[in-house]
Design an enzyme around this catalytic site. Sequence first.
Site, PDB file in Angstrom:
ATOM      1  N   SER A 133       0.682  -0.999   0.061  1.00 54.31           N
ATOM      2  CA  SER A 133      -0.130   0.018   0.124  1.00 54.31           C
ATOM      3  C   SER A 133       0.841   1.403  -0.029  1.00 54.31           C
ATOM      4  CB  SER A 133      -0.932   0.139   1.215  1.00 54.31           C
ATOM      5  OG  SER A 133      -1.899  -1.002   0.914  1.00 54.31           O
ATOM      6  N   HIS A 196      -0.927   4.982   8.821  1.00 52.69           N
ATOM      7  CA  HIS A 196      -0.743   3.730   8.123  1.00 52.69           C
ATOM      8  C   HIS A 196      -0.289   4.264   6.483  1.00 52.69           C
ATOM      9  CE1 HIS A 196      -1.977  -0.343   7.067  1.00 52.69           C
ATOM     10  NE2 HIS A 196      -1.159  -0.323   7.988  1.00 52.69           N
ATOM     11  N   SER A 198      -1.445   4.102   3.454  1.00 49.39           N
ATOM     12  CA  SER A 198      -2.309   4.667   2.309  1.00 49.39           C
ATOM     13  C   SER A 198      -2.666   6.283   2.678  1.00 49.39           C
ATOM     14  CB  SER A 198      -3.545   3.900   2.106  1.00 49.39           C
ATOM     15  OG  SER A 198      -3.447   2.821   1.656  1.00 49.39           O
TER      16      SER A 198
END
Length: 564
Positions: A133, A196, A198
């Site tokens: 990601s 995180h 993303s």
Amino acid sequence: MIHWKVALLCTLVVASSARQIVQKSEEGHEREHYHRSSNLHVKPVKQAFTEVELESKYWNDAAQESLEAKLKKEEVSKVAKNIIFFIGDGMSPQTVAATRMYLGNENEQLSFEKFPYLGQAKTYCVNRQVADSACTGTAYLSGVKINYGMLNVAASVPRYDCDYEKTNETEIFGIMKWAQDVGKATGIVTNTRITHASPAASYAQSATRGWEYDVEVRAAGCDQEKTMDIAQQLVRNEVSKNFKVAMGGGRRYFLPRDVNDGEGARGYREDGKNLVEEWLETHKEMGESEFVWNREQLLVVDPKKTEYLLGLFEASHMKFNLVVEEQNAQDMEPTLAEMVEAAVKVLQESEEGFVLFVEGGLIDLAHHDTTARMALDETAEYSKAIEHARKLTSEDDTLIVVSSDHSHTMTYNGYPTRGNDILGIGDVSDRDRLPYTTLSYANGPGYGVTYNVANVAERLDISEYDFTRYNQRYLATVPLGSETHGGEDVNVYASGPFAHLFVGNYEQSTLPHLMAYAGNFGEFYREIEEDKDKEDDDDDAGSSLVVSVPVVLIAVIVGLLMRP
């Protein structure tokens, strides 16, 4: 003597061939028998199709209606004032298809499947066939493909390099900065940790996605003064400091160890910094600001009196929707749709328009654990958020783009009957005569409920498993502690101004460039008003010419007639 021997040999050959034919026929019948015997394990279902589906006319009429709608659809080629970009983390095409059935029937559509334009994006990283990601987030938010596990740092820099030279060549800035440069409001929403991969791709530059807070940076042997952790970057970087809205989970990375959050969870930072207080202090000087950490607080936020909003609703990732329901935690945990509504209403106060990035990140976490029910339920919640965003905005001035960062290894397989429970047993194997589920994974922790630990060549009988449990793991072939991503292309759905640009197959890194063109910012910025004025002047000049030519001709004719 020779003739009877030949005759005997021919007879034996014919008999052997006949025996093989009979055996193959019996095997075929046996396979068909065990395929049909699936009703021993699969619960009977009500007829899932309507009687009209039995008629060819129904399908021909449906095709004509679809064609007519497409022919009537006009392309909107005016500048998008607002852009909302949704990413369903790990939302593979198979996940979307299975969620239709989870919602009631194979012929259902998720909200974004009703969008008029569909394309596909290629998700690989520079150095990996199957992406994570971080590299995908950099591609779809900053327009450049980089290495696996890194955030907005060029592929020429090795992962985990603390001391790379920070230049315009090595550090990448994307769509949020481009939008801010032309005065647009910006914001991010996620239901994972806000640090995180993303969401971090919208604002952070990091040689690895793992440096979410100071302890991880120090553990890597990096100088914390030179290598800023991702949580600090959210509060201190120029781009993220200017976010009007930032909401998600991950409070623990913003608080020191000696401070507990509103729910009593201790902070994780060892450098003593309270980044929530720092954010409040910084934004106090920038305008009306507010920090919220539960649903009740979020729902009373006044968008007309809130210029900057920070929401951190969990110590780590936010809870799965099914967990919230089980724990009756609705008062504490806002839904993705509720966060999107709050964000849109704050951002709509901007006269110049806005760019909002939204991640439905819990789809991915459920897939990694091979808990298919939770993955489908989170996809349904994601769909609700998109539908709500489309209702809150106008298709005339707001472009909404929906995609995924990468796929997963879940397959939708077998030959289940229409109406069969998508999360239940699909059929029975014609080899080991044991049932298997319609949904299963190529790898992951679900291996433990698939094979006998004492004899890994032996598959377990799953007929007594309770597949109504939200945390029931699904079958997996290869044993892994965490299921992996998949490498296939992901779908891109678009609605609004310049949505037609998103059709076809292209690199994932093309996405922010298409959005920037639609919104008229970044390298695609063009002086629309001046061009329009010029066109108007040209039109006036043309009109004057058209008018003046007949006038001149009339004057000439009159002059000739008046000559003696």
